[in-house]
Design a protein around this motif. Structure first.
Motif, short mmCIF file in Angstrom:
data_model
loop_
_atom_site.label_atom_id
_atom_site.label_comp_id
_atom_site.label_asym_id
_atom_site.label_seq_id
_atom_site.Cartn_x
_atom_site.Cartn_y
_atom_site.Cartn_z
N VAL A 197 18.62 67.50 97.96
CA VAL A 197 17.65 67.17 96.91
C VAL A 197 18.36 66.66 95.67
CG1 VAL A 197 15.95 68.17 95.33
CG2 VAL A 197 15.88 68.75 97.76
N ALA A 198 19.49 67.27 95.32
CA ALA A 198 20.24 66.84 94.14
C ALA A 198 20.74 65.41 94.30
CB ALA A 198 21.42 67.79 93.90
N ALA A 199 21.26 65.07 95.48
CA ALA A 199 21.77 63.72 95.71
C ALA A 199 20.65 62.69 95.57
CB ALA A 199 22.42 63.62 97.08
N ILE A 200 19.50 62.96 96.19
CA ILE A 200 18.38 62.03 96.12
C ILE A 200 17.83 61.95 94.69
CG2 ILE A 200 16.04 61.59 96.93
CD1 ILE A 200 16.87 62.89 99.59
N ALA A 201 17.73 63.11 94.02
CA ALA A 201 17.19 63.14 92.66
C ALA A 201 18.09 62.37 91.69
CB ALA A 201 17.03 64.58 92.20
N ILE A 202 19.40 62.50 91.86
CA ILE A 202 20.32 61.79 90.96
C ILE A 202 20.22 60.28 91.16
CG2 ILE A 202 22.78 61.36 90.53
CD1 ILE A 202 23.20 64.39 90.95
N ALA A 203 20.18 59.85 92.42
CA ALA A 203 20.04 58.41 92.70
C ALA A 203 18.71 57.89 92.14
CB ALA A 203 20.13 58.15 94.19
N ALA A 204 17.63 58.65 92.37
CA ALA A 204 16.32 58.23 91.87
C ALA A 204 16.27 58.25 90.36
CB ALA A 204 15.23 59.13 92.45
N GLY A 205 16.83 59.30 89.76
CA GLY A 205 16.81 59.42 88.30
C GLY A 205 17.55 58.28 87.62
N LEU A 206 18.74 57.95 88.11
CA LEU A 206 19.50 56.85 87.52
C LEU A 206 18.76 55.51 87.70
CD1 LEU A 206 23.15 57.80 88.56
CD2 LEU A 206 22.19 57.81 86.26
N THR A 207 18.14 55.33 88.86
CA THR A 207 17.39 54.10 89.08
C THR A 207 16.23 53.97 88.10
OG1 THR A 207 17.94 54.14 91.44
CG2 THR A 207 16.07 52.78 90.77
N LEU A 208 15.49 55.07 87.91
CA LEU A 208 14.35 55.04 87.00
C LEU A 208 14.78 54.84 85.55
CD1 LEU A 208 12.20 57.93 88.53
CD2 LEU A 208 11.75 55.47 88.67
N ILE A 209 15.87 55.50 85.17
CA ILE A 209 16.38 55.35 83.80
C ILE A 209 16.77 53.90 83.52
CG2 ILE A 209 18.32 55.94 82.28
CD1 ILE A 209 18.20 58.76 83.48
N LEU A 210 17.46 53.28 84.46
CA LEU A 210 17.91 51.91 84.25
C LEU A 210 16.75 50.91 84.22
CD1 LEU A 210 21.13 51.81 86.48
CD2 LEU A 210 21.00 51.93 83.99
N ARG A 211 15.70 51.21 84.94
CA ARG A 211 14.59 50.25 85.02
C ARG A 211 13.51 50.43 83.96
NH1 ARG A 211 13.15 49.57 91.49
NH2 ARG A 211 15.16 48.65 92.12
N PHE A 212 13.27 51.68 83.53
CA PHE A 212 12.07 51.94 82.75
C PHE A 212 12.31 52.60 81.39
CE2 PHE A 212 10.75 52.16 87.28
CZ PHE A 212 9.92 51.05 87.29
N THR A 213 13.55 52.73 80.97
CA THR A 213 13.80 53.31 79.65
C THR A 213 14.55 52.31 78.77
OG1 THR A 213 15.97 54.29 80.19
CG2 THR A 213 14.01 55.59 80.72
N ARG A 214 14.44 52.52 77.45
CA ARG A 214 15.10 51.63 76.52
C ARG A 214 16.62 51.70 76.69
NH1 ARG A 214 13.48 51.97 70.29
NH2 ARG A 214 11.57 51.16 71.25
N VAL A 215 17.13 52.93 76.85
CA VAL A 215 18.57 53.09 77.04
C VAL A 215 19.02 52.36 78.31
CG1 VAL A 215 20.40 54.76 77.53
CG2 VAL A 215 18.69 55.27 75.79
N GLY A 216 18.23 52.51 79.39
CA GLY A 216 18.58 51.85 80.64
C GLY A 216 18.60 50.33 80.51
N LEU A 217 17.61 49.78 79.81
CA LEU A 217 17.58 48.33 79.62
C LEU A 217 18.76 47.86 78.77
CD1 LEU A 217 13.74 47.81 79.02
CD2 LEU A 217 15.05 47.33 81.10
N ARG A 218 19.14 48.67 77.79
CA ARG A 218 20.31 48.31 76.99
C ARG A 218 21.59 48.35 77.82
NH1 ARG A 218 19.54 51.29 71.06
NH2 ARG A 218 17.83 49.94 70.33
#
Length: 285
Positions: free
Chosen positions: A142-163
């Protein structure tokens, strides 16, 4: 065979998390960090040293994560300060030097004797299709999948990720817009250092590890990264899980068990051949 696959998922989850960290750092900062697992090992061993000194395990975990984040951030500062302009090859060579320095520091601080590490997860298990599945396996997966998903979501949908994505593609333009790219890159280094420590904290109790063996877990992680061409987080994560599962299955086969450590190298060779297939085919035609 199935029980071997399930047991191998704990190792595979650690490979997957390390691979996600390597891919993320390479995509956003442009550094192929061969010392990723060594930094995680430094944090994990620091955690267990703090726990051995009498600190409660939750606080020791936080301490280990903080140490790994600080060491990774320091490495990121050094790269940003002195190796911002050089080519990818030069940066890769410097990251090998980082690996050697971190490995040497770990030897001096913790030695190289195998250690029994306390588990962060209760020793519980359940049966699935006649196979005993530990709670550690479930949480690691669960941790491996959650980390991959979390980083993907952060990069796509947050201001920090877009920067961060903008920084990786147009760093000069981002700087002209007044965004502190160095602070962003240091944050990426620190976060990937802490996530690497988390990966090794999950795998350490089942391996009776040495500092060296934990540091060299970068090899299967790099094999998984190659499957994703150092750009696709999800392929790297799934590749790490697959390598762990194949290693676990191989441990149940007498003819293969003594050679299962070579599996990452086979994956690396196969991935290199696959990545160069178009170039080879074009040359033939």
């Amino acid at each position: 065979m199935l029980d071997g696959v399930i047991s191998g998922l704990v190792s595979g989850s650690a490979y997957a998390i390390l691979a996600v960290c390597v891919v993320t750092l390479y995509r956003l900062v442009g550094v192929l960090n061969f010392g990723q697992a060594a930094i995680g090992a430094l944090g994990a061993y620091s955690c267990f040293a703090l726990a051995g000194a009498g600190l409660p395990l939750p606080l020791a975990v936080l301490g280990g994560l903080a140490i790994a984040g600080a060491v990774a951030g320091l490495a990121g500062w050094a790269f940003a300060r002195w190796f911002d302009a050089p080519s990818d090859t030069v940066r890769a060579v410097v990251s090998v030097a980082l690996f050697v320095v971190t490995l040497t520091l770990g030897f001096r601080l913790f030695g190289d004797a195998p250690r029994v590490m306390p588990s962060l997860v209760p020793a519980a298990a359940f049966n699935l299709a006649g196979v005993r599945v530990s709670l550690t396996t479930v949480i690691a997966l669960v941790a491996a999948i959650a980390i991959a998903a979390g980083l993907t979501l952060i990069l796509r949908f947050t201001r920090v990720g877009l920067r961060l994505l903008a920084m990786s593609e147009r760093p000069t333009t981002v700087q002209l817009l007044g965004i502190n790219t160095r602070r962003l890159s240091l944050g990426v280094w620190a976060v990937t250092g802490m996530l690497s420590t988390l990966a090794l904290l999950l795998i350490a109790p089942i391996r009776n590890p040495t500092f060296e063996s934990m540091s060299f877990l970068i090899v299967p992680a790099l094999a998984a990264c190659l499957l994703g061409a150092f750009s696709n987080v999800w392929v790297a994560a799934l590749g790490g899980l697959a390598i762990g599962a194949v290693e676990g299955a191989g441990s149940r086969i007498d003819l293969v068990s003594d050679y299962r450590g070579a599996i990452p190298f086979v994956v690396i060779i196969a991935a290199l051949i696959w990545l160069r297939r178009r170039e080879v085919w074009d040359a033939v035609r």
